[in-house]
Design a protein around this motif. Structure first.
Motif, PDB file in Angstrom:
ATOM      1  N   PRO A   1      21.537  -3.733 -22.013  1.00 25.28           N
ATOM      2  CA  PRO A   1      22.422  -2.926 -21.171  1.00 25.28           C
ATOM      3  C   PRO A   1      23.832  -3.510 -21.185  1.00 25.28           C
ATOM      4  O   PRO A   1      24.020  -4.725 -21.209  1.00 25.28           O
ATOM      5  CB  PRO A   1      21.775  -3.043 -19.789  1.00 25.28           C
ATOM      6  N   SER A   2      24.821  -2.647 -21.177  1.00 17.79           N
ATOM      7  CA  SER A   2      26.208  -3.081 -21.272  1.00 17.79           C
ATOM      8  C   SER A   2      26.773  -3.430 -19.889  1.00 17.79           C
ATOM      9  O   SER A   2      26.171  -3.138 -18.855  1.00 17.79           O
ATOM     10  CB  SER A   2      27.064  -1.972 -21.889  1.00 17.79           C
ATOM     11  N   ARG A   3      27.937  -4.050 -19.916  1.00 12.16           N
ATOM     12  CA  ARG A   3      28.638  -4.351 -18.666  1.00 12.16           C
ATOM     13  C   ARG A   3      28.908  -3.068 -17.894  1.00 12.16           C
ATOM     14  O   ARG A   3      28.833  -3.029 -16.662  1.00 12.16           O
ATOM     15  CB  ARG A   3      29.935  -5.080 -18.984  1.00 12.16           C
ATOM     16  N   GLU A   4      29.212  -1.991 -18.625  1.00 11.10           N
ATOM     17  CA  GLU A   4      29.487  -0.712 -17.965  1.00 11.10           C
ATOM     18  C   GLU A   4      28.235  -0.160 -17.293  1.00 11.10           C
ATOM     19  O   GLU A   4      28.314   0.453 -16.218  1.00 11.10           O
ATOM     20  CB  GLU A   4      30.025   0.296 -18.987  1.00 11.10           C
TER      21      GLU A   4
ATOM     22  N   ASN B   1      22.438 -13.496 -13.511  1.00  7.89           N
ATOM     23  CA  ASN B   1      21.412 -12.921 -14.381  1.00  7.89           C
ATOM     24  C   ASN B   1      21.851 -11.589 -14.978  1.00  7.89           C
ATOM     25  O   ASN B   1      21.297 -11.148 -15.988  1.00  7.89           O
ATOM     26  CB  ASN B   1      20.097 -12.759 -13.612  1.00  7.89           C
ATOM     27  N   LEU B   2      22.847 -10.932 -14.378  1.00  7.85           N
ATOM     28  CA  LEU B   2      23.331  -9.651 -14.892  1.00  7.85           C
ATOM     29  C   LEU B   2      24.220  -9.817 -16.116  1.00  7.85           C
ATOM     30  O   LEU B   2      24.499  -8.839 -16.811  1.00  7.85           O
ATOM     31  CB  LEU B   2      24.112  -8.915 -13.796  1.00  7.85           C
TER      32      LEU B   2
ATOM     33  N   SER C   1      22.357 -18.916  -6.065  1.00  5.75           N
ATOM     34  CA  SER C   1      21.027 -18.321  -5.956  1.00  5.75           C
ATOM     35  C   SER C   1      20.904 -17.265  -7.044  1.00  5.75           C
ATOM     36  O   SER C   1      21.806 -16.436  -7.222  1.00  5.75           O
ATOM     37  CB  SER C   1      20.834 -17.668  -4.584  1.00  5.75           C
ATOM     38  N   ASP C   2      19.805 -17.312  -7.790  1.00  5.76           N
ATOM     39  CA  ASP C   2      19.632 -16.341  -8.862  1.00  5.76           C
ATOM     40  C   ASP C   2      18.158 -16.200  -9.201  1.00  5.76           C
ATOM     41  O   ASP C   2      17.308 -16.934  -8.684  1.00  5.76           O
ATOM     42  CB  ASP C   2      20.426 -16.745 -10.103  1.00  5.76           C
TER      43      ASP C   2
ATOM     44  N   LEU D   1      15.709  -2.049 -14.656  1.00  4.92           N
ATOM     45  CA  LEU D   1      15.217  -3.401 -14.382  1.00  4.92           C
ATOM     46  C   LEU D   1      16.325  -4.437 -14.538  1.00  4.92           C
ATOM     47  O   LEU D   1      16.336  -5.457 -13.856  1.00  4.92           O
ATOM     48  CB  LEU D   1      14.043  -3.739 -15.317  1.00  4.92           C
ATOM     49  N   TRP D   2      17.255  -4.171 -15.460  1.00  5.66           N
ATOM     50  CA  TRP D   2      18.387  -5.092 -15.608  1.00  5.66           C
ATOM     51  C   TRP D   2      19.233  -5.065 -14.338  1.00  5.66           C
ATOM     52  O   TRP D   2      19.611  -6.102 -13.793  1.00  5.66           O
ATOM     53  CB  TRP D   2      19.238  -4.715 -16.826  1.00  5.66           C
ATOM     54  N   GLY D   3      19.536  -3.874 -13.857  1.00  2.00           N
ATOM     55  CA  GLY D   3      20.317  -3.747 -12.636  1.00  2.00           C
ATOM     56  C   GLY D   3      19.618  -4.343 -11.430  1.00  2.00           C
ATOM     57  O   GLY D   3      20.266  -4.799 -10.480  1.00  2.00           O
ATOM     58  N   GLU D   4      18.291  -4.368 -11.459  1.00  2.00           N
ATOM     59  CA  GLU D   4      17.504  -4.935 -10.360  1.00  2.00           C
ATOM     60  C   GLU D   4      17.325  -6.445 -10.497  1.00  2.00           C
ATOM     61  O   GLU D   4      16.512  -7.043  -9.808  1.00  2.00           O
ATOM     62  CB  GLU D   4      16.139  -4.252 -10.290  1.00  2.00           C
ATOM     63  N   CYS D   5      18.087  -7.055 -11.403  1.00  2.00           N
ATOM     64  CA  CYS D   5      18.104  -8.520 -11.575  1.00  2.00           C
ATOM     65  C   CYS D   5      16.809  -9.069 -12.171  1.00  2.00           C
ATOM     66  O   CYS D   5      16.448 -10.226 -11.930  1.00  2.00           O
ATOM     67  CB  CYS D   5      18.394  -9.227 -10.245  1.00  2.00           C
TER      68      CYS D   5
END
Length: 314
Positions: A6-9, A146-147, A171-172, A189-193
């Motif tokens: 997934p991109s930064r955008e 983590n993002l 914290s991560d 799932l990426w956005g959900e860390c």
């Protein structure tokens, strides 16, 4: 096998939506004391998507400068503001306009309740922090690194903006096993860390390679279990030290006080309990400061009769 992460955008859009429409499923059960948060507007808690409480474990002192990465709605910045007091400074960094707008909305009310205004929010990236070198006493971050797809660059930037002797408290989310490819490309799932998490040992490796020492786990709990993989929330602290150009020996010796039979530092030096070990000036300086200061006795011939060193004497 190449994968398209997934991109930064993608991440920016994910959290822009979460800023406009608060998503309680992204919130973790982080407990803050009433005293820490009683000066914070209620609306800030709606968009607090962290996985820990790094600033409350950071040992913040009055007058310190704090930089919070991925500051979101600003909760950790506002907690820090109370801890560092009117002589301190708090800077939140976030890349999402919608989150910055919500955070800035709370600044006035927080300032009125505290009686001083020391918090500001800047737009910027974790990999390109918009601050000068050596400006922060402490860098915090709550479930954001983590993002990033370039965690090494993030920690190099943290090292750059910290003062000599400064520290990070982060914290991560880390994973118990390598995250499989099919999960890594899942934008939700990426956005959900979850998908961007790295193994715990990899996190410490990146920190050490970036120049940090004295790494400690301050807190750890199971965050989620997905497809048999445990994802853990960890709160980690590490310290910056600017090494000298040369390893200089001036007759200083360190005595490890215990309680273990021996201890090994991040440079590979082994110290046996009760046995004086000659150390260079860099190592002596480290051992006189956190997190080692209460675990070692430093002997320096410059003090006369092999006198004991205390912090600040050398």
């Amino acid at each position: 096998m190449s994968i398209e992460l997934p991109s930064r955008e993608d991440v920016r859009n994910f959290y822009a939506r979460a800023a406009k429409r608060p998503d309680s499923s992204l919130c973790c059960p982080t407990a803050y004391s009433k005293e820490d948060i009683e000066h914070i507007p209620e609306g800030v808690f709606e968009v607090s998507y962290g996985c820990g409480s790094p600033v409350t474990k950071g040992g913040l002192m009055p007058g310190e400068t704090v930089v919070d990465l991925g500051s979101g709605g600003g909760i950790d910045c506002f907690i820090a503001a109370r801890m560092v007091g009117p002589r301190g400074k708090v800077i939140g960094i976030d890349m999402t306009d919608e989150m910055l707008a919500r955070a800035r909305k709370g600044v006035g009310e927080v300032s009125d309740r505290l009686g001083y205004d020391i918090v500001e929010f800047k737009k910027g990236l974790l990999e390109e922090i918009p601050l000068e070198n050596s400006v922060a006493d402490i860098v915090s971050s709550n479930c954001v690194i983590n993002l990033s797809t370039d965690k090494k660059k993030v920690f190099e930037e943290i090292f750059r903006i910290l003062k000599d002797g400064g520290r990070f408290v982060i914290s991560d989310i880390v994973s118990g096993l390598d995250v499989p490819h099919e999960m890594k490309i899942d934008k939700k799932l990426w956005g959900e860390c979850i998908s961007g998490a790295i193994r715990e040992d990899e996190l410490f490796k990146v920190c050490k390679e970036s120049g940090f020492y004295g790494l400690e786990i301050l807190d750890r709990y199971l965050y989620r279990d997905i497809e048999g993989i445990g994802f853990f929330s960890v709160t980690v602290r590490g310290y910056k030290f600017n090494k000298g150009k040369d390893c200089v020996y001036e007759g200083q010796h360190a005595i490890y006080q215990g309680p273990f039979l021996s201890a090994t530092d991040d440079e590979g030096h082994i110290f046996y309990r009760g046995v004086p070990a000659e150390v260079c000036t860099d190592t002596a300086k480290k051992l006189l400061n956190a997190p080692y200061a209460d675990k070692f006795i430093l002997i320096d011939p410059k003090n006369g009769d092999a006198g004991r060193c205390v912090p600040g004497c050398c």
